[in-house]
Each structure stands twice: as structure tokens, then as C-alpha cells.
Design a protein around this motif. Structure first.
Motif, PDB file in Angstrom:
ATOM      1  N   VAL A 258       0.838  -1.197   0.000  1.00 16.06           N
ATOM      2  CA  VAL A 258       0.000   0.000   0.000  1.00 16.06           C
ATOM      3  C   VAL A 258       0.872   1.246   0.000  1.00 16.06           C
ATOM      4  CG1 VAL A 258      -1.821  -1.195   1.290  1.00 16.06           C
ATOM      5  CG2 VAL A 258      -0.132   0.179   2.529  1.00 16.06           C
ATOM      6  N   ASN A 259       0.263   2.375  -0.370  1.00 11.98           N
ATOM      7  CA  ASN A 259       0.916   3.652  -0.131  1.00 11.98           C
ATOM      8  C   ASN A 259       0.430   4.182   1.212  1.00 11.98           C
ATOM      9  OD1 ASN A 259      -1.432   5.564  -0.521  1.00 11.98           O
ATOM     10  ND2 ASN A 259      -1.409   4.643  -2.560  1.00 11.98           N
ATOM     11  N   SER A 260       1.169   5.105   1.786  1.00 13.66           N
ATOM     12  CA  SER A 260       0.878   5.532   3.155  1.00 13.66           C
ATOM     13  C   SER A 260      -0.437   6.288   3.279  1.00 13.66           C
ATOM     14  CB  SER A 260       2.029   6.396   3.696  1.00 13.66           C
ATOM     15  OG  SER A 260       2.215   7.554   2.895  1.00 13.66           O
ATOM     16  N   ASN A 261      -1.013   6.756   2.161  1.00 11.63           N
ATOM     17  CA  ASN A 261      -2.337   7.365   2.230  1.00 11.63           C
ATOM     18  C   ASN A 261      -3.380   6.356   2.710  1.00 11.63           C
ATOM     19  OD1 ASN A 261      -1.826  10.077   1.297  1.00 11.63           O
ATOM     20  ND2 ASN A 261      -1.441   9.182  -0.722  1.00 11.63           N
ATOM     21  N   ILE A 262      -3.208   5.091   2.322  1.00 13.66           N
ATOM     22  CA  ILE A 262      -4.115   4.037   2.761  1.00 13.66           C
ATOM     23  C   ILE A 262      -4.001   3.853   4.270  1.00 13.66           C
ATOM     24  CG2 ILE A 262      -4.708   1.607   2.538  1.00 13.66           C
ATOM     25  CD1 ILE A 262      -5.332   3.198   0.035  1.00 13.66           C
ATOM     26  N   LEU A 263      -2.782   3.778   4.768  1.00 15.44           N
ATOM     27  CA  LEU A 263      -2.584   3.598   6.200  1.00 15.44           C
ATOM     28  C   LEU A 263      -3.085   4.814   6.978  1.00 15.44           C
ATOM     29  CD1 LEU A 263      -1.253   1.399   8.061  1.00 15.44           C
ATOM     30  CD2 LEU A 263       0.655   2.987   8.271  1.00 15.44           C
ATOM     31  N   HIS A 264      -2.984   5.990   6.414  1.00 19.51           N
ATOM     32  CA  HIS A 264      -3.467   7.205   7.079  1.00 19.51           C
ATOM     33  C   HIS A 264      -4.970   7.112   7.343  1.00 19.51           C
ATOM     34  CE1 HIS A 264      -3.839  11.374   8.175  1.00 19.51           C
ATOM     35  NE2 HIS A 264      -4.704  11.598   7.187  1.00 19.51           N
ATOM     36  N   LEU A 265      -5.699   6.520   6.394  1.00 18.52           N
ATOM     37  CA  LEU A 265      -7.133   6.324   6.599  1.00 18.52           C
ATOM     38  C   LEU A 265      -7.392   5.223   7.630  1.00 18.52           C
ATOM     39  CD1 LEU A 265      -8.340   6.478   2.876  1.00 18.52           C
ATOM     40  CD2 LEU A 265      -8.459   8.298   4.603  1.00 18.52           C
ATOM     41  N   CYS A 266      -6.589   4.184   7.602  1.00 17.52           N
ATOM     42  CA  CYS A 266      -6.770   3.084   8.547  1.00 17.52           C
ATOM     43  C   CYS A 266      -6.512   3.540   9.984  1.00 17.52           C
ATOM     44  CB  CYS A 266      -5.828   1.933   8.212  1.00 17.52           C
ATOM     45  SG  CYS A 266      -6.109   1.177   6.595  1.00 17.52           S
ATOM     46  N   ALA A 267      -5.560   4.454  10.171  1.00 19.32           N
ATOM     47  CA  ALA A 267      -5.188   4.880  11.519  1.00 19.32           C
ATOM     48  C   ALA A 267      -6.329   5.587  12.236  1.00 19.32           C
ATOM     49  CB  ALA A 267      -3.973   5.796  11.453  1.00 19.32           C
ATOM     50  N   CYS A 272      -7.036   0.675  14.490  1.00 18.13           N
ATOM     51  CA  CYS A 272      -6.222   0.882  13.283  1.00 18.13           C
ATOM     52  C   CYS A 272      -6.471  -0.251  12.285  1.00 18.13           C
ATOM     53  CB  CYS A 272      -4.739   0.970  13.635  1.00 18.13           C
ATOM     54  SG  CYS A 272      -3.700   1.544  12.267  1.00 18.13           S
ATOM     55  N   PHE A 273      -7.756  -0.549  12.029  1.00 21.91           N
ATOM     56  CA  PHE A 273      -8.080  -1.690  11.188  1.00 21.91           C
ATOM     57  C   PHE A 273      -7.696  -1.401   9.739  1.00 21.91           C
ATOM     58  CE2 PHE A 273     -10.802  -4.239   8.452  1.00 21.91           C
ATOM     59  CZ  PHE A 273     -10.586  -5.494   9.000  1.00 21.91           C
ATOM     60  N   CYS A 274      -6.824  -2.258   9.210  1.00 20.05           N
ATOM     61  CA  CYS A 274      -6.368  -2.098   7.821  1.00 20.05           C
ATOM     62  C   CYS A 274      -6.040  -3.475   7.252  1.00 20.05           C
ATOM     63  CB  CYS A 274      -5.133  -1.197   7.775  1.00 20.05           C
ATOM     64  SG  CYS A 274      -4.829  -0.420   6.171  1.00 20.05           S
ATOM     65  N   HIS A 275      -6.939  -4.450   7.521  1.00 23.00           N
ATOM     66  CA  HIS A 275      -6.621  -5.842   7.223  1.00 23.00           C
ATOM     67  C   HIS A 275      -7.712  -6.521   6.395  1.00 23.00           C
ATOM     68  CE1 HIS A 275      -3.971  -4.872  10.536  1.00 23.00           C
ATOM     69  NE2 HIS A 275      -5.004  -4.779  11.356  1.00 23.00           N
ATOM     70  N   PRO A 276      -7.990  -6.067   5.180  1.00 27.00           N
ATOM     71  CA  PRO A 276      -9.036  -6.726   4.387  1.00 27.00           C
ATOM     72  C   PRO A 276      -8.678  -8.147   3.993  1.00 27.00           C
ATOM     73  CG  PRO A 276      -7.823  -5.185   3.037  1.00 27.00           C
ATOM     74  CD  PRO A 276      -7.358  -4.969   4.445  1.00 27.00           C
TER      75      PRO A 276
END
Length: 430
Positions: A258-267, A272-276
Motif C-alpha cells: 500500500v501507499n501511506s495514504n491508505i494507512l493514514h485512513l486506517c489509523a 487501526c483496522f487495515c486488514h481486508p
């Protein structure tokens, strides 16, 4: 008168045995018929042996000629293997423009501001400094001039300390070092294998095969799901959905890139759910904005699987390669000077795509790389799982497609790779 002549009353009985010798046309004409009559049995016994000898000589000669030809072929093959192909001659001016890091100075300045706690210049990325869970107002807390003071929680300072450490270590690697491709097994594969308890006996061993699955709408035109899942490792991009698309894109996921924009939304989500793809699937990301290291510091605490950040040296190498192909394409299609490329592509914002760097990562950790879902057509959506049709302007997808084509057909013409690094076989599936 001799009795060997034929009389009017018929053949002479005494000459009949002698005349029978002339009924065999393949025998030489004897000078002495009587002698030949008695030698004939010996000739019949020697003749098969002589034929066999001729056959043996012929077979030996043929075998020798075949062996000599084979030996010469091996020698010629060894010569071709020992003599490397001629190195391509690159355009020095093109390489110089591609190596120019237009945004380097601004990125360095931004990192320094963040390390000093100055977020005023971040614009829309001014995020964690104003999160309510880290800040609150106390009506009794005021400055000497009587202005209210915003107080931050102890939790904020714990994350802040980690953020500064991570950002400082990451930023020190902003330099061009092509040998980084040789170090990706240690930096990426070994931590993942160690976390999964599957670390191999050899630290340098790479994955046998990897499938990098892009998000292009062209995936909907084929049924590559089973083929994708047959690879040892499947890499997916930016949390693209796979439900209802299994036959097209497969169901297996070993690495989420992923790019960090994705993680920014997950945070911003609970936990900090980011595990599809499951909580045990490792996440690898490249940093779009240095401020996102705060998101990383928060999510890394709760993430069960490895949460890794790409080495900035890999980012620099990826940026150079993409810019080279974009400049080359610009010059060939427009005939304009390379100086005009920046205005056409917004040089300060120009960037490689997530898919491009995922492929770069796979080149370093896999023995064989298969590419799926990269490309476009007029009838296909930009992403197979969304209705987006427009492309992002900060990427030059056509330039990246040219890079992928050279990976398959002409890897020797790709610049900036280290001579020590051998590009693995690459196959593109449309």
C-alpha cells in the motif's frame, strides 16, 4: 574345333557347367572359367564379412562427425556464455535529467520541520497534531498573556517520540544506491518469514514465484484467479477488494502493498483496522508524506503481522527509473527538449505508482515474477473494483508500461540497476 560351341543339334553337354557361371551378372568376367568355378564358394563367404566391415567403418565415421559437431556446438555455446552481450549505450543527457531529484530539497525541508514539531506547512496533511484523542482544552490552563493552552495527552508524546525516531532513520537513506535491490531479501523477506516462523535455512533464498496483482479493469476480461493463486506469494495493491472477483483475481494474499495514504485512513479507525486480507497478512508500504510516520507509529503497535516501510533508497531508485522512461517517451512523442517535461508532468508532484514499486519489490525477493492487471483499454475501468475511469495525473502509466515491457523483452536496456543485480524472468498476463 572346340566343344564349347553350340551345335545344330543343341548345346554340348560338356560345356553346360562352364556356361552356367555367366548367368550371375554381378560377378566379374573370369579369365579362367574353370579356376573361377572352384574359387566361387570362398568369395561367397568373404563378401558378407567385407560388407559388415564397410558398415562398421561408415557408422564409426558418422559417429565421429556427429561427436565433432556436438563438441563444436558446445564450444560455441560456451563462448557465447563467457562473452557477455554488448552493453547498451544510454543517452547521457537523458540519464542526467532522470537523476535530477526535483523535490529532494523540499522533502528534506519538510522532514526538518516535522522533527522540530512544526506542522503549519502540511496543509491538508496536518492531521495527528489536531486529533481530539491527543489534545484537549483546559479552561484553567493559560499563558502568561491570558491565552488558553491546548494540552496534549501523555499518549501523544509516546507516539511523538517514536515518530521522530522513525522519521529520522528513514530520511537518512535518501540517496541513490542501486545495490539496494540486492538487500531486499534481508530487509523484506526475512522479517516476514521470521514472523511467520517459516524462515529458510538460507538467508539469501528468494521466493520461488510471485504474482503481483494490479487493479486495472482489464482483469475483468480474463479468468486468471487459479493461475494467480498457484504462485508461492501473491502481492496485492492498496487493499483492493477480492470478494465477488475470485475467479478473475484469485483469493490468496501473502503481502499487502500500500501507499501511506491508505494507512493514514486506517489509523483513524478503531484498532487501526487495515486488514481486508486478514490480520496475519504482512503490510508493506511506501511513504507518500513524511507525516504519515505518525500513522505508522500508531498502527505498528496493534498490527499482528509485520508492518514494513520500504527503504528510501528503493524509493529513489524507483523514481529515477520511472522518470527516465517518462522523459524518453516525452522526447520521442513530442520532439521537445527535456527541459519542457517538468511543465507537462508537474515535476514536483510526479511520482511512480504503487504497482510499479510493488513490481520493483518483487524483482528483489522472487526468482520469477508474474504480472497481472497492469494495462488499460478503452472499454475497461481504471480499477476493476471501483467505477473510477480517470487516471491520476501524477503518474505516467504509459512510461511504466514501457518499463514492464523491457523487463520481459529487453532487461539489459533498463538503466540505473546495479550490474551485480540479475533481473529475474518476468511474464505479463493480459
Amino acid at each position: 574345333m572346340t566343344k564349347s560351341t553350340v551345335t545344330q543339334n543343341g548345346p554340348n553337354p560338356q560345356s553346360f557347367k562352364i556356361c552356367r557361371l555367366y548367368f550371375w551378372p554381378h560377378l566379374a568376367t573370369p579369365t579362367n572359367p574353370l579356376n573361377d568355378f572352384f574359387i566361387l564358394p570362398m568369395k561367397l563367404s568373404v563378401r558378407p564379412l567385407f560388407s559388415l566391415l564397410l558398415l562398421i567403418v561408415f557408422a564409426a565415421t558418422l559417429s565421429c562427425r556427429t561427436a565433432v559437431r556436438h563438441s563444436l556446438s558446445l564450444i560455441e555455446f560456451e563462448k557465447r556464455m563467457l562473452v557477455p552481450p554488448p552493453k547498451p549505450v544510454f543517452n547521457a543527457t537523458l540519464l542526467k535529467y532522470a537523476a535530477d531529484d526535483v523535490g529532494g530539497a523540499q522533502a528534506k525541508k519538510e522532514v526538518e520541520q516535522l522533527l522540530d514539531g512544526n506542522f503549519a506547512s502540511l496543509g491538508r496533511y496536518r492531521s495527528f497534531a489536531t486529533w481530539r484523542r491527543f489534545n484537549h482544552h483546559d479552561a484553567r490552563a493559560r499563558t502568561s498573556a491570558g491565552y488558553p493552552v491546548m494540552l496534549r495527552s501523555p499518549q501523544f508524546y509516546r507516539y511523538w517520540s517514536e515518530f521522530r525516531r522513525l522519521l529520522s532513520e528513514w530520511s537518512r537513506n535518501r540517496r541513490f544506491q542501486p545495490d539496494i535491490m540486492l538487500d531486499l531479501v534481508r530487509l523484506v523477506k526475512n522479517p516476514i518469514d521470521g514472523k511467520n516462523g517459516t524462515e529458510g535455512s538460507s538467508e539469501e533464498k528468494r521466493y520461488s514465484s510471485c504474482a503481483v496483482v494490479g487493479n486495472s479493469g482489464i482483469l475483468l476480461k480474463s479468468n486468471h484467479g487459479a493461475l494467480i493463486d498457484s504462485h508461492e506469494v501473491v502481492i496485492r495493491l492498496n487493499n483492493a477488494r477480492i470478494e465477488a472477483f475470485v475467479g478473475k483475481v484469485g483469493s490468496k494474499t501473502n503481502i499487502s502493498f500500500v501507499n501511506s495514504n491508505i494507512l493514514h485512513l486506517c489509523a483513524r479507525r478503531n484498532g487501526c483496522f487495515c486488514h481486508p486480507y486478514g490480520q496475519n497478512v504482512p503490510i508493506i508500504m511506501y511513504i507518500c508524506q513524511p507525516a504519515h510516520f505518525f500513522d505508522y507509529a500508531i498502527c505498528n503497535v496493534s498490527h499482528k503481522a509485520p508492518l514494513l516501510v520500504t527503504d528510501l533508497r528503493l524509493d529513489v531508485l524507483s523514481a529515477r527509473i520511472v522518470k527516465y522512461y517518462s522523459l524518453k517517451r516525452f522526447g520521442e512523442e513530442t520532439g521537445k527538449s527535456f527541459d519542457e517535461w517538468g511543465a507537462a508532468h508537474d515535476a514536483a508532484m510526479f511520482h511512480y505508482s504503487s504497482g510499479m514499486q510493488a513490481i520493483m519489490l518483487a524483482l528483489g525477493i522472487c526468482d520469477k515474477v508474474s504480472i497481472f492487471g497492469f494495462g488499460k483499454s478503452e472499454s475497461a475501468k481504471h480499477h476493476y473494483h471501483t467505477n473510477q475511469k480517470a487516471e491520476l495525473r501524477l503518474h505516467d502509466y504509459e512510461a511504466e508500461y514501457a518499463f514492464y515491457h523491457d523487463l520481459v523483452e529487453r532487461p539489459q536496456v533498463i538503466p540505473f540497476f546495479s550490474e551485480k543485480f540479475k533481473i529475474p524472468p518476468v511474464v505479463i498476463y493480459q
